[in-house]
Design an enzyme around this catalytic site. Structure first.
Site, PDB file in Angstrom:
ATOM      1  N   GLU A  92       0.968  48.822  17.644  1.00 37.59           N
ATOM      2  CA  GLU A  92       1.499  49.167  18.921  1.00 37.59           C
ATOM      3  C   GLU A  92       1.856  50.471  19.021  1.00 37.59           C
ATOM      4  O   GLU A  92       2.700  50.894  18.666  1.00 37.59           O
ATOM      5  CB  GLU A  92       2.690  48.255  19.079  1.00 37.59           C
ATOM      6  N   ASP A 105       4.679  46.769  15.061  1.00 37.56           N
ATOM      7  CA  ASP A 105       5.634  46.753  16.244  1.00 37.56           C
ATOM      8  C   ASP A 105       6.024  48.330  16.362  1.00 37.56           C
ATOM      9  O   ASP A 105       6.387  48.806  15.089  1.00 37.56           O
ATOM     10  CB  ASP A 105       6.861  45.874  15.907  1.00 37.56           C
TER      11      ASP A 105
END
Length: 691
Positions: free
Chosen positions: A375, A339
């Site tokens: 990401e 993330d």
């Protein structure tokens, strides 16, 4: 207690007792707190007797797995110097393997007194232990039997992004719905294997916090992007409070040939800004664990959550690497999706693809063997880094998502964009020896509209989140096709179904690594909510009772077609003549009439159809050359007559995929030219003539 050992951090059972080791550079004292079996009584406070460098440690003979414990750290409470020690606060061990539950919100969780002037400079003396979960000493050994990691080559991977609870909560017949055991059930394994996916990518399963503002509104943190412990599975996903439940799930998925990828959040923690609670890292050593601003009272907030983990500190970096290795070696997972991964590569001078985190990963003999997905953005300066990560990282490609949506929505001038996305987004990824599989292609993900909602809503409808619809993306590149939300109009319903098939076909016919959002294959809707992070209810759960069986059959067919045709999943980038390094074409762009596309043609904004002939990339080893060519047609406009490329030597074109007639069986094309229906995708295979 004896001195113990500093080498292995956390609580380690050796068969005769437990060794405790905790990092803190600035603490003056580190105390181990032991609790009764029910967790209600703090029975002992024992100062860890030794310190080696910045690791405090001690050994308690006779302790066994199941022992409940926590930590207290004593040191300066000097926010202007970046220190926020408060001995009155019970702290989670960052290396704890299991937690008994979640913090219960109370003002005592704060290291300061709420409501006082310059609140975070004050000092709160209430004991937070009554409101904190306990850490549990665990022996994570597990009888793995013949468990073998599938080790699916990334070029053959089809990723399925799902939420542990959301995937199973409404699935009839699944035991222990909403848990790891539910995911391991026969029903779920059967669905995933029949679908043909090779990897299950789970939203965060590491222990996380329910934000106070959500709890006060009667909501919870559903997605899980507020990590409390990097080693402990979240208790809400365990039916019997046993680590073996997660391990059992992994073993079952492996037995079905499915890999497990975890979405992990190492860029920030759940403790928030200087006004957040003191639960673990802040109380253990705020100045070491977090990146602080020029005035160290405040935090650098490149993540939008209030804090940023100080990944440049060697012991914090070690914690992240230890966590990753633990999930691979002890829990047998097969990869990670990071993330806000740009944060992990940010240095004082900006994003650096040679930052310590990336260098540490790339030299690690354990972590280089698993799948690593970034990401590639955050909200910090220079945070958008699609295509900028070093190998072996794959990257989520939002350019793919938006380009495909715009093409099928009918936006002008999108044919060149679709051509780039169809061939692996070479402009972003064809450098540094990176393969075409570096691009993780998706048209939907957990963050945003589901595929059904992309074709059913023009605007977001997040009122249930309690933020007056201010949260979530404002631009969704969506199209309700005439009616906002559900409709009884059969023409609109048919058009929506066709567009969903078109986008899924585009996804699975593209070079790169495809990722499908769980539920899209059955037409799942979130009723226009594009930010269901707090919707632990039917809005966020997959509705299996309303499954679109026709769509599910078509998606299975698409996945199987991709697996059967290696031209679609090449590691090497395809190039037309103008871009071919060796002068050999393996990619041919054509007009519907069969003539080649010129450079000038790409500037024609009226184009609505893209025709591509693909072959195996030049330089592909002979053992991988199992077929001759594919011809793909993507028509976002009106019906068009298409001339197929010429054949020779007893070859013919076979129509295998047609989104206008999704159930039609493959059949040779005997008439030329061919009329291609409006707004459809067709895929042809060059095969030996059946005559």
């Amino acid at each position: 207690m004896t001195e113990g050992r500093p080498h292995t951090l956390g609580a380690t059972f050796d068969g005769e007792g437990v060794n405790f080791a905790v990092f803190s550079e600035h603490a003056r004292r580190m105390t181990l707190c032991l609790f009764s079996p029910d967790g209600k009584q703090e029975t002992h406070r024992i100062d860890l007797p030794e310190r080696d460098g910045d690791v405090w440690h001690g050994y308690v003979a006779g302790l066994r797995p199941g022992q409940l414990y926590g930590l207290r750290a004593d040191g300066p409470y000097a926010p202007h110097m970046g220190h926020r020690f408060n001995y009155h606060k019970l702290l989670i061990d960052p290396y704890a393997k299991r937690l008994t539950g979640h913090p219960q919100w109370h003002d005592a969780l704060m290291g300061y007194t709420i409501g006082s002037p310059d609140a975070d400079l004050s000092f709160d003396t209430r004991d937070s232990a009554p409101y904190m979960p306990r850490c549990v000493v665990e022996d994570p050994s597990f009888n793995w039997g013949r468990d073998t990691a599938p080790n699916t080559p990334i070029a053959q991977s089809v990723i399925y992004e799902a939420h542990v609870k959301g995937l199973t909560a409404l699935r009839q017949g699944v035991p222990h719905r909403g848990t790891f055991l539910g995911l391991a059930s026969d029903q779920m394994l059967d669905h995933m294997t029949r679908l043909g996916i090779t990897a299950l990518e789970l939203l965060p399963v590491q222990a996380f916090l329910n934000d106070r503002f959500l709890v006060e509104k009667g909501l919870v943190n559903y997605w899980g992007y507020q990590t409390l412990g990097f080693f402990a599975p979240d208790p809400r996903y365990m039916a019997h409070a046993q680590l073996s439940e997660f391990q059992h799930m992994v073993a079952r998925l492996h037995s079905a040939g499915i890999e497990v990828i975890l979405d992990v959040v190492y860029n920030h923690t759940c403790e928030g800004s200087e006004l957040g609670p003191t639960l673990a890292f802040r109380g253990l050593d705020n100045r070491s664990y977090y990146r602080l601003a020029q005035d160290p009272r405040y935090y650098i907030n490149d993540t939008g959550t209030g804090n940023t983990v100080n990944i440049e500190h060697p012991m914090v970096l070690r914690m992240v690497l230890d966590s990753l290795r633990y999930w691979v070696q002890v829990m047998h997972v097969d990869g990670f999706r990071f993330d806000l991964c740009s944060t992990l590569g940010r240095t004082p001078t900006g994003f650096d693809r040679g930052a310590a985190f990336f260098d540490a990963i790339r030299q690690d003999p354990v972590l280089t063997k698993v799948k690593l997905i970034a990401e590639p953005w955050d909200i910090g300066p220079g945070g958008y880094q699609v295509g900028g990560f070093p190998p072996p990282f794959l990257e989520w490609n939002d350019k793919y998502r938006d380009g495909v949506r715009r093409f099928w929505r009918g936006d002008v001038g999108q044919v060149p964009t679709l051509a780039d996305r169809l061939t692996g987004s070479a402009l972003q990824f064809d450098h540094s020896g990176r393969p075409a599989t570096s691009s993780v292609n998706f048209v939907t993900a957990h963050d945003g509209f589901t595929l059904m909602d992309v074709v059913s809503y023009d605007t977001k409808h997040n009122e249930a989140n309690g933020e007056e619809n201010r949260d979530g993306h404002g631009e969704n590149v969506s199209d309700n096709m005439g009616v906002e939300g559900p409709t009884e109009d059969p023409k609109i319903a048919a058009a929506r179904a066709q567009r969903r098939r078109n986008m899924l076909a585009t996804l699975l016919l593209s070079q790169g690594t495809p990722m499908i959002l769980a539920g899209d294959e059955i037409g799942n809707s979130q009723r226009g909510n594009n930010n269901a992070y707090c919707q632990d209810n039917p809005t966020g759960w997959i509705d299996w009772d309303e499954a679109d069986e026709d769509l599910m059959r078509f998606v299975r067919r698409l996945v199987a077609f991709r697996k059967d045709h290696p031209i679609l999943r090449q590691k090497r980038f395809l190039h037309s003549r103008e871009r071919a390094v060796d002068g050999i074409e393996d990619l041919f762009w054509r007009h519907p009439d069969g003539t080649p596309m010129s450079n000038e043609d790409w500037g024609d904004s009226s184009l609505r159809v893209l025709c591509a002939e693909m072959r195996m990339a030049s330089g592909t080893p002979p053992y991988a050359q199992r077929e001759e060519a594919l011809f793909l047609v993507f028509n976002a406009g009106d019906p068009v007559v298409v001339t197929l490329p010429p054949t020779a030597g007893g070859r013919q074109w076979t129509l295998c995929i047609d989104t206008n007639t999704p159930d039609a069986l493959p059949h040779p094309v005997t008439r030329a030219p061919l009329k291609v229906p409006a707004r459809s995708v067709l895929a042809f295979v060059l095969e030996p003539s059946r005559d």
